[in-house]
Each structure stands twice: as structure tokens, then as C-alpha cells.
Write an enzyme that holds these catalytic residues in place. Structure first.
Site, PDB file in Angstrom:
ATOM      1  CG  LEU A   1      -2.122  -0.853   1.327  1.00  0.00           C
ATOM      2  CD1 LEU A   1      -2.460  -1.113   2.782  1.00  0.00           C
ATOM      3  CD2 LEU A   1      -3.294  -0.181   0.622  1.00  0.00           C
ATOM      4  CB  CYS A   2       1.932   4.038  -1.512  1.00  0.00           C
ATOM      5  SG  CYS A   2       1.312   4.188  -3.191  1.00  0.00           S
ATOM      6  NE  ARG A   3      -0.553  10.995  -1.643  1.00  0.00           N
ATOM      7  CZ  ARG A   3       0.014  12.203  -1.667  1.00  0.00           C
ATOM      8  NH1 ARG A   3      -0.268  13.078  -0.747  1.00  0.00           N
ATOM      9  NH2 ARG A   3       0.882  12.520  -2.613  1.00  0.00           N
TER      10      ARG A   3
ATOM     11  CG  MET B   1      -3.180   4.010   2.643  1.00  0.00           C
ATOM     12  SD  MET B   1      -3.905   2.588   3.529  1.00  0.00           S
ATOM     13  CE  MET B   1      -4.897   3.416   4.771  1.00  0.00           C
TER      14      MET B   1
END
Length: 399
Positions: A350-352, A378
Site C-alpha cells: 500500500l501507499c497513498r 489508501m
């Protein structure tokens, strides 16, 4: 000429000294005004430069780091990995420019804020014999009680305060400079017809010459600073210069963005032909979705199993604002160095918004790891109503 008229000197050397001192005073005062003006112009230009272009420079540095990391994820070569780490380190080690320029504003007295406290004073020492000699001579010559004029008494008291401070630290060089300043000050000048006028003129000329050299050196230093050199490109129209720089930075950022999209979304070199099943799929093709980055395995945030192993590669402030409880947090710049901390099971990254995590997944897949990019990051996780927590105890959100 009447008997009551004051007699003027006839010594040509004295007259030449008077003229040279007057010319030196004019030159020094003019240079000092120019240097003070240049300093203010550079400070103001630097502040505006930071406000207008600072975010663009920061974005360009971030894009450079992302491009380098994407290249490293594709190739896995040690040299590319090193470049990616250096590019990310440069972004992380940038100074706090807002705090830096707030300090400049405070020192300039802008925004009505008080100046920052001065640095700690040096340790006091016992003055040496030379410092003692100069100090006694200065006190004897500049004592306020030697005059009855209130303004002159105030000037002498202020001067002696500087003398006392230099003496307290045993600074013989500073005391020597104060002695030269006192003996050559216009207020200490002997009368025009005084016998020691010529000696004073010579001392005054030497002092002025030193000040002119000092001021010229400071002007050169200011002109050679990065902001001084930039301002010199368009001293009459600095606003237009800033507009041109902004256009250039925007063009560079667009190029970097396009390169990043190519690296993340472009196809890898054509693979060897694979046999096809009856249903039209390749036997090695991932069954995860491939919406954002077709060259890597990816999954919708809503489809990630509740008990999946999650790796969050965002920065600390993003993690603190909101993250998935139980996820492993390793910022993207540290992933390569901390590979040993990753679990052996299938890993959802996951990242933004999915860009950084895609780079990590690319790298992990090349290393033989089972990794999947969470498409949309996210933001998609939050949009799917999946639970989040914050490090502060406040309501979690995506930063």
C-alpha cells in the site's frame, strides 16, 4: 583678509590629505548604502523565490526520486538501486525551508515578530597584557566624564560598553579595532588648525581604506551567492525572472511525470510466448486485477483479504495520519535495506494512491517474492470503507 578671519593652512600635503579623506568618506558611504540595499534586495528576492518556486523544486526532487526508484525496481541493478537511494535521501534530507525563511523574516524585523535569541556568548577569559594595555588606554581617552555635553557623554558611554564587552572576553583584536575606530572618528578630529590634525587625517584615511576594502569584499560575496547571481540575471525585472523560472520548472516536472508514467505503466520487454489454456488465459498470468499497472499483480482495495499481510511504504507522517491496523510500515526508501523484515507469505503493498507501492511490488516480484499492489492505495482503501487507525488516537484520514 581681516585680522579677525581664521587663517587657513598653506601646507599642500595637509590640504591633499583633507581632500583624500573627504573623497574616501564619500566613497565608503556610497558603497555602504549600495551593499545594504543589495542585501535587502537579495533577502526579499530569496523570500519570494521560496514562496513561489519552493513547492515546484520540492515536487521536481520528489519526481526525480520516484523515477530513480522506478528504474531500480525494473532493473534491480546495484548501481540503479544506489542512485535511487541517493535520490530519496536527497528528498528526505532537504532543510525545513519554511523555518529557514521564517528566521530570515524575524531577523529582518518583518511580520512584527521578535528576532531570534542571539547565540550563546563565548566563554570569558582572563585578558592578556596587550588587551589590558589597550583597554586602559581606551577608557582613559573615551571616558564620559571627560566631556560635559550630554549627547557626547551618551556616545562615549555606548562606546565604552562595547569596549567592556571585548575586554571581558580578552579579545585584543576587537579592542584594537575599537581603538582605531575611536581615534579616527569624526568626533575625535582635532581642529582644522591643530598641530596634530595631519596625524589624525592619516589615521582616518587608513581606517576608511580598510572599511572600503571590507565593504567591497562583502559586496562581492553577496553578488556571488546563489540568490545574488540569480538576481543579477534580471535586476530590473525580478518578477519576470521568477515567472520564467516557474515555467521552466513546470516543464521539467511534466517531463519527469511523463517518464514516471512510462516506467510504471509501460509494458516490459516482450516475454517469451506462453501456451494458452482453453479459456484464453496464460497459465502464469495473475488472476489479480491490472487496472493501474498492467505489468504487475494488483488487487482492488475491497478485495484484499481481511487477514492479508500488508506492507505500507508511505512516509511517517502519512502513516501517523491513518493506516491499516496490523500493517507493516517500511517507507519506500528503506525497503531494500529491510527486505529481511518482510514475511514470506503473499504481501499486499500500500501507499497513498498506488504509485510508490507499484514500484515496490515490481522490485519484490523481480526478487522472487509474492507481492501484489493495492490499486488506488489508501485512498481506495478508505473509499471502500475498510477500517483505519491513526497513531495519534484521533480520527484516521489519508494524508
Amino acid at each position: 583678509m581681516s585680522a579677525q578671519s581664521p587663517a587657513r593652512w598653506t601646507d599642500p600635503e595637509r590640504q591633499e590629505l583633507e581632500e583624500r579623506v573627504a573623497a574616501a568618506e564619500l566613497a565608503w558611504l556610497s558603497m555602504d548604502v549600495d551593499v545594504q540595499t543589495l542585501r535587502v534586495e537579495i533577502d526579499n528576492f530569496a523570500l519570494i523565490h521560496h514562496q513561489l518556486l519552493g513547492p515546484l523544486y520540492a515536487r521536481l526532487d520528489e519526481l526525480d526520486a520516484l523515477v530513480a526508484e522506478a528504474v531500480a525496481a525494473r532493473t534491480g541493478r546495484p548501481e540503479d538501486l544506489r542512485r535511487a537511494a541517493e535520490a530519496r535521501r536527497q528528498v528526505e534530507e532537504l532543510p525545513d525551508l519554511d523555518a529557514l525563511f521564517d528566521s530570515v523574516r524575524e531577523q529582518s524585523g518583518q511580520d512584527g515578530e521578535a528576532a531570534p535569541p542571539p547565540p550563546a556568548a563565548p566563554e570569558r577569559v582572563r585578558p592578556g597584557k596587550e588587551a589590558q594595555r589597550i583597554y586602559r588606554e581606551l577608557v582613559r581617552r573615551a571616558h564620559p566624564d571627560l566631556t560635559t555635553d550630554p549627547a557626547e557623554q551618551q556616545r562615549r558611554a555606548a562606546f565604552l560598553a562595547r569596549v567592556n564587552e571585548a575586554y571581558a572576553y580578552g579579545d585584543a583584536a576587537a579592542l584594537d579595532g575599537l581603538a582605531a575606530e575611536w581615534s579616527t572618528a569624526p568626533e575625535a578630529a582635532p581642529a582644522v588648525d591643530a598641530p596634530d590634525r595631519a596625524d589624525w587625517l592619516r589615521r582616518r584615511l587608513d581606517w576608511l581604506t580598510a572599511k572600503i576594502t571590507e565593504t567591497a569584499t562583502e559586496q562581492v560575496r553577496l553578488e556571488q551567492t546563489p540568490m545574488g547571481q540569480l538576481l543579477a540575471l534580471a535586476p530590473q525585472d525580478p518578477d519576470r525572472l521568477l515567472e520564467q523560472l516557474a515555467e521552466e520548472l513546470l516543464a521539467k516536472a511534466a517531463d519527469r511525470q511523463a517518464e514516471l508514467q512510462r516506467l510504471l505503466g509501460g509494458p516490459d520487454p516482450a516475454p517469451e510466448p506462453q501456451p494458452v489454456h482453453d479459456n484464453g488465459t496464460h497459465p502464469t498470468e495473475s488472476q489479480e486485477t491490472h487496472t493501474m499497472f498492467p505489468q504487475i499483480p494488483s488487487a482492488d482495495a475491497a478485495a484484499v483479504p481481511a487477514d492479508a499481510a500488508l506492507l505500507d511504504v508511505r512516509e511517517q507522517d502519512e502513516w501517523d495520519a491513518g493506516h491499516v491496523d496490523g500493517a507493516l510500515h517500511i517507507p519506500i526508501g528503506e525497503v531494500i535495506a529491510r527486505l529481511g523484515e518482510l514475511p514470506d507469505e503473499k504481501l499486499y503493498v500500500l501507499c497513498r494512491v498506488g504509485g510508490r507501492s507499484a514500484q515496490v511490488v515490481q522490485y519484490l516480484v523481480q526478487q522472487g517474492r509474492d507481492a501484489v499492489n493495492v490499486d488506488g492505495g489508501m485512498y481506495a482503501w478508505q473509499g471502500a470503507g475498510r477500517p483505519m487507525v491513526s497513531s495519534t488516537g484521533q480520527e484516521a484520514f489519508v494524508l
